[in-house]
Design an enzyme around this catalytic site. Structure first.
Site, mmCIF file in Angstrom:
data_model
loop_
_atom_site.group_PDB
_atom_site.id
_atom_site.type_symbol
_atom_site.label_atom_id
_atom_site.label_comp_id
_atom_site.label_asym_id
_atom_site.label_seq_id
_atom_site.Cartn_x
_atom_site.Cartn_y
_atom_site.Cartn_z
ATOM 1 N N GLY A 48 -50.169 32.149 -15.140
ATOM 2 C CA GLY A 48 -49.341 33.354 -15.120
ATOM 3 C C GLY A 48 -48.074 33.299 -14.298
ATOM 4 O O GLY A 48 -47.089 33.935 -14.631
ATOM 5 N N GLU A 102 -48.361 34.244 -6.774
ATOM 6 C CA GLU A 102 -49.197 34.817 -7.840
ATOM 7 C C GLU A 102 -48.326 35.661 -8.765
ATOM 8 O O GLU A 102 -47.283 36.173 -8.355
ATOM 9 C CB GLU A 102 -50.287 35.719 -7.232
ATOM 10 N N ASP A 103 -48.777 35.822 -9.996
ATOM 11 C CA ASP A 103 -48.075 36.722 -10.914
ATOM 12 C C ASP A 103 -48.500 38.160 -10.644
ATOM 13 O O ASP A 103 -47.678 39.058 -10.531
ATOM 14 C CB ASP A 103 -48.356 36.339 -12.371
ATOM 15 N N ASP A 106 -54.722 41.947 -9.019
ATOM 16 C CA ASP A 106 -55.379 43.078 -9.676
ATOM 17 C C ASP A 106 -56.531 43.548 -8.772
ATOM 18 O O ASP A 106 -56.323 44.313 -7.838
ATOM 19 C CB ASP A 106 -55.847 42.589 -11.045
ATOM 20 N N LYS A 134 -51.593 45.832 -8.328
ATOM 21 C CA LYS A 134 -52.155 47.118 -8.776
ATOM 22 C C LYS A 134 -53.012 47.662 -7.630
ATOM 23 O O LYS A 134 -54.215 47.370 -7.562
ATOM 24 C CB LYS A 134 -53.043 46.919 -10.003
ATOM 25 N N PHE A 155 -52.683 47.780 -17.988
ATOM 26 C CA PHE A 155 -52.560 46.395 -18.414
ATOM 27 C C PHE A 155 -51.127 46.087 -18.830
ATOM 28 O O PHE A 155 -50.513 46.832 -19.580
ATOM 29 C CB PHE A 155 -53.520 46.085 -19.564
ATOM 30 N N ASP A 162 -50.089 37.284 -19.847
ATOM 31 C CA ASP A 162 -50.525 37.271 -21.249
ATOM 32 C C ASP A 162 -51.569 38.322 -21.566
ATOM 33 O O ASP A 162 -52.230 38.861 -20.666
ATOM 34 C CB ASP A 162 -51.139 35.909 -21.574
ATOM 35 N N ARG A 168 -46.643 35.721 -22.994
ATOM 36 C CA ARG A 168 -46.073 35.154 -21.757
ATOM 37 C C ARG A 168 -44.571 34.918 -21.876
ATOM 38 O O ARG A 168 -43.849 34.928 -20.886
ATOM 39 C CB ARG A 168 -46.734 33.809 -21.425
HETATM 40 P P1 IMP Z 1 -57.745 39.545 -9.811
HETATM 41 O O1 IMP Z 1 -58.580 38.371 -9.472
HETATM 42 O O2 IMP Z 1 -58.569 40.712 -10.314
HETATM 43 O O3 IMP Z 1 -56.787 39.967 -8.722
HETATM 44 O O4 IMP Z 1 -56.894 39.157 -11.080
HETATM 45 C C1 IMP Z 1 -55.877 38.266 -11.036
HETATM 46 C C2 IMP Z 1 -55.617 37.670 -12.415
HETATM 47 O O5 IMP Z 1 -56.016 38.529 -13.509
HETATM 48 C C3 IMP Z 1 -54.121 37.484 -12.593
HETATM 49 O O6 IMP Z 1 -53.678 36.248 -12.057
HETATM 50 C C4 IMP Z 1 -53.947 37.587 -14.086
HETATM 51 O O7 IMP Z 1 -54.149 36.340 -14.689
HETATM 52 C C5 IMP Z 1 -55.052 38.528 -14.545
HETATM 53 N N1 IMP Z 1 -54.541 39.918 -14.745
HETATM 54 C C6 IMP Z 1 -54.847 40.998 -14.004
HETATM 55 N N2 IMP Z 1 -54.223 42.101 -14.473
HETATM 56 C C7 IMP Z 1 -53.488 41.683 -15.541
HETATM 57 C C8 IMP Z 1 -52.596 42.383 -16.453
HETATM 58 O O8 IMP Z 1 -52.345 43.594 -16.384
HETATM 59 N N3 IMP Z 1 -52.035 41.617 -17.415
HETATM 60 C C9 IMP Z 1 -52.269 40.275 -17.562
HETATM 61 N N4 IMP Z 1 -53.085 39.601 -16.731
HETATM 62 C C10 IMP Z 1 -53.691 40.299 -15.725
#
Ligand code: IMP
Length: 178
Positions: A48, A102-103, A106, A134, A155, A162, A168
């Protein structure tokens, strides 16, 4: 900008390419100031973050190194389930100033599992830069040092992010249409 379709879903415009570009310049200015005279190593998490990392990197004026890694999760032997392992981390980060790119953060789960692994290697400092966060989705709180945009718990796709493999390449960020 208008509604776009990725797989079976519709997405509406959210952050323009111009907004992202402007914000990245601001973040880079902070990083350039904070790391003046140092030589940080950036660890960008694939897939990402590849576009964000590239655009951010071009705005950095201090001496910087970058390393792209992929996090793979596999079933652990314990009942706790998934274990995350970093593939491609070929830089020795002992005693280095490290910045993880990081992108999006979440729930924070990914970084909450990965960051202790980096700390274990004793970098002299460890900071996080993420384009998106978020806050409402937080389950594992992550200290974010440089943030592009705090966004609602919706989302999003585009600019490296993606939806099931697609989207992407979209230059702006779109959110799921109501
Ligand atoms: P976390 O581990 O829950 O913080 O999630 C991190 C990963 O989930 C990110 O690096 C993304 O790859 C994916 N992700 C979380 N939210 C989104 C979104 O809204 N769109 C696309 N990918 C997401």
């Amino acid at each position: 900008m208008s509604i776009i379709h990725v797989h079976d879903k519709s997405f509406q415009p959210y952050l323009t390419a111009e907004m992202i570009k402007t914000r990245i310049k601001e973040i880079a200015a902070d990083i350039n100031k904070d790391y003046a005279g140092k030589r940080p190593v950036f660890i960008a998490i694939l897939n990402g973050s590849f576009i964000f990392a590239a655009d951010l990197f071009k705005e950095l004026t201090v001496d910087v190194e970058v390393c792209f890694i992929k996090l793979a999760s596999y079933k652990g032997t314990r009942s706790t389930g998934q274990v995350i392992t970093a593939i491609g981390l070929d830089t020795d980060i002992f005693g280095r100033d490290v910045v993880v790119i990081e992108d999006i953060v979440d729930t924070g789960k990914t970084l909450s599992e990965f960051l202790p692994q980096l700390h274990h290697q004793q970098p002299s400092s460890l900071k996080i830069v993420t384009l998106l966060h978020k806050p409402e989705a937080t389950v594992f709180p992550i200290p974010i040092d440089y943030l592009g945009f705090a966004i609602p718990n919706e989302f999003v796709v585009g600019y490296g992010l993606d939806y099931d493999g697609l989207g992407r390449n979209i230059p702006a960020i779109y959110k799921l249409a109501e």
